[in-house]
Design a protein around this motif. Structure first.
Motif, PDB file in Angstrom:
ATOM      1  N   ARG A  74       0.812  -1.220   0.000  1.00 10.03           N
ATOM      2  CA  ARG A  74       0.000   0.000   0.000  1.00 10.03           C
ATOM      3  C   ARG A  74       0.848   1.273   0.000  1.00 10.03           C
ATOM      4  O   ARG A  74       0.548   2.227  -0.722  1.00 10.03           O
TER       5      ARG A  74
ATOM      6  N   ARG B  26       0.823   4.061  -3.023  1.00 12.69           N
ATOM      7  CA  ARG B  26       0.534   5.483  -2.811  1.00 12.69           C
ATOM      8  C   ARG B  26       1.688   6.358  -3.303  1.00 12.69           C
ATOM      9  O   ARG B  26       1.468   7.447  -3.841  1.00 12.69           O
TER      10      ARG B  26
ATOM     11  N   TRP C  71       1.520   6.315  -7.205  1.00 11.87           N
ATOM     12  CA  TRP C  71       0.393   7.091  -7.726  1.00 11.87           C
ATOM     13  C   TRP C  71      -0.174   7.953  -6.598  1.00 11.87           C
ATOM     14  O   TRP C  71      -1.152   7.566  -5.946  1.00 11.87           O
TER      15      TRP C  71
ATOM     16  N   ASP D 288      -1.936  10.651  -6.671  1.00 11.33           N
ATOM     17  CA  ASP D 288      -3.308  11.083  -6.941  1.00 11.33           C
ATOM     18  C   ASP D 288      -4.261   9.900  -6.798  1.00 11.33           C
ATOM     19  O   ASP D 288      -4.057   8.836  -7.395  1.00 11.33           O
ATOM     20  N   ALA D 289      -5.324  10.078  -6.000  1.00  9.34           N
ATOM     21  CA  ALA D 289      -6.232   8.970  -5.691  1.00  9.34           C
ATOM     22  C   ALA D 289      -6.917   8.416  -6.940  1.00  9.34           C
ATOM     23  O   ALA D 289      -7.060   7.199  -7.089  1.00  9.34           O
TER      24      ALA D 289
ATOM     25  N   ARG E 161      -4.462   6.477  -8.961  1.00  3.54           N
ATOM     26  CA  ARG E 161      -4.152   5.227  -8.256  1.00  3.54           C
ATOM     27  C   ARG E 161      -5.250   4.191  -8.483  1.00  3.54           C
ATOM     28  O   ARG E 161      -4.973   3.023  -8.764  1.00  3.54           O
ATOM     29  N   ARG E 162      -6.500   4.614  -8.397  1.00  6.52           N
ATOM     30  CA  ARG E 162      -7.595   3.675  -8.607  1.00  6.52           C
ATOM     31  C   ARG E 162      -7.595   3.137 -10.030  1.00  6.52           C
ATOM     32  O   ARG E 162      -7.810   1.943 -10.253  1.00  6.52           O
TER      33      ARG E 162
END
Length: 254
Positions: free
Chosen positions: A130, A134, A137, A139-140, A143-144
């Protein structure tokens, strides 16, 4: 949706179990696997399983504010126990609301055959990575999308591949595999309002989309097939600027 599926952490928590025989033994084994502390009817608890389905016992427990499962008596149940596919820490629960335990069992057996034995190791590897994910990536949304691309069919960490867990470091270094970073709008014209009539392409896009723009006549049953965190936007026409990531425009065929 007749029930809200939840996963309860029962480690060390009291659960009442009443009744005797094979049904009680089966429920006891299940509770022990979950780490529950099994107690009798008089004890303090928030959950209870009445393995013989006795209505009077159910009534007494409910009067105390306890949520009850009554074996083979769905009309008396506050919650039901699903068929379970266990790939620790991945758990898949199949429920029918008590309509047919046999159907739930048959579905579990089919799903069992599809899932690699190492699926749990993939979940653990992603959990352990994890911080690296993070960092790779920040930026959330990016990342998704990278995670979605990696886990897609034939992606670097496709969960149905036995090699997925070993590919996690490569997926991180490659930047997500299949994701190209291109923002796009996909059009879906629906032939009917029945979710079972969705094409494979439409079902896949609904599962991946960041936002779903839709005409007023698109049924809620179709929109429910989208990701839970996808934004739903009512519109009269496709947007000129749909936003970053994958967006959908959905309308019924005239």
């Amino acid at each position: 949706m007749h029930s809200l599926p939840v996963f309860l952490r029962l480690q060390g928590r009291a659960v009442i179990l009443t009744g005797e025989g094979e049904a009680a033994d089966a429920k006891r084994r299940l509770l022990e696997r979950a780490g529950a502390r099994i107690v009798g009817e008089a004890a303090e608890a928030t959950l209870a399983i009445v393995s013989d389905g006795d209505a009077a016992t159910v009534q007494r427990l409910r009067a105390r504010g306890i949520l009850v499962n009554a074996t083979d008596r769905p009309e008396l149940c506050d919650f039901t126990l699903p068929a379970i596919v266990d790939r620790e820490p991945v758990l898949i629960a199949i429920g029918t609301g008590g309509a047919s335990a046999g159907l739930a069992k048959a579905l579990r057996q089919r799903i069992e055959a599809l899932l690699p034995a190492r699926l749990g190791l993939l979940a653990t590897a992603l959990h352990d990575a994890r911080a690296a994910i993070r960092q790779r990536w920040p930026d959330a949304a990016a990342r998704r999308r990278a995670i979605d691309a990696g886990l897609a069919v034939r992606g670097l960490i496709d969960p149905l591949s036995d090699k997925a867990v070993d590919a996690v470091p490569h997926w991180l270094s490659e930047g997500g595999g299949l994701w190209t970073g291109a923002d796009r709008l996909e059009n879906i014209r629906l032939l009917s309002g029945d979710p079972d009539d969705l094409s494979l392409r439409a079902a896949r896009l609904l599962g991946e989309a960041d936002r779903v723009y839709h005409a007023p006549d698109v049924p809620a049953a179709i929109l429910d097939r989208a990701r839970a965190d996808a934004v739903r936007i009512l519109a009269d026409a496709p947007p000129d600027d749909p936003g970053a990531g994958l967006s959908l425009w959905m309308e019924m065929t005239p």
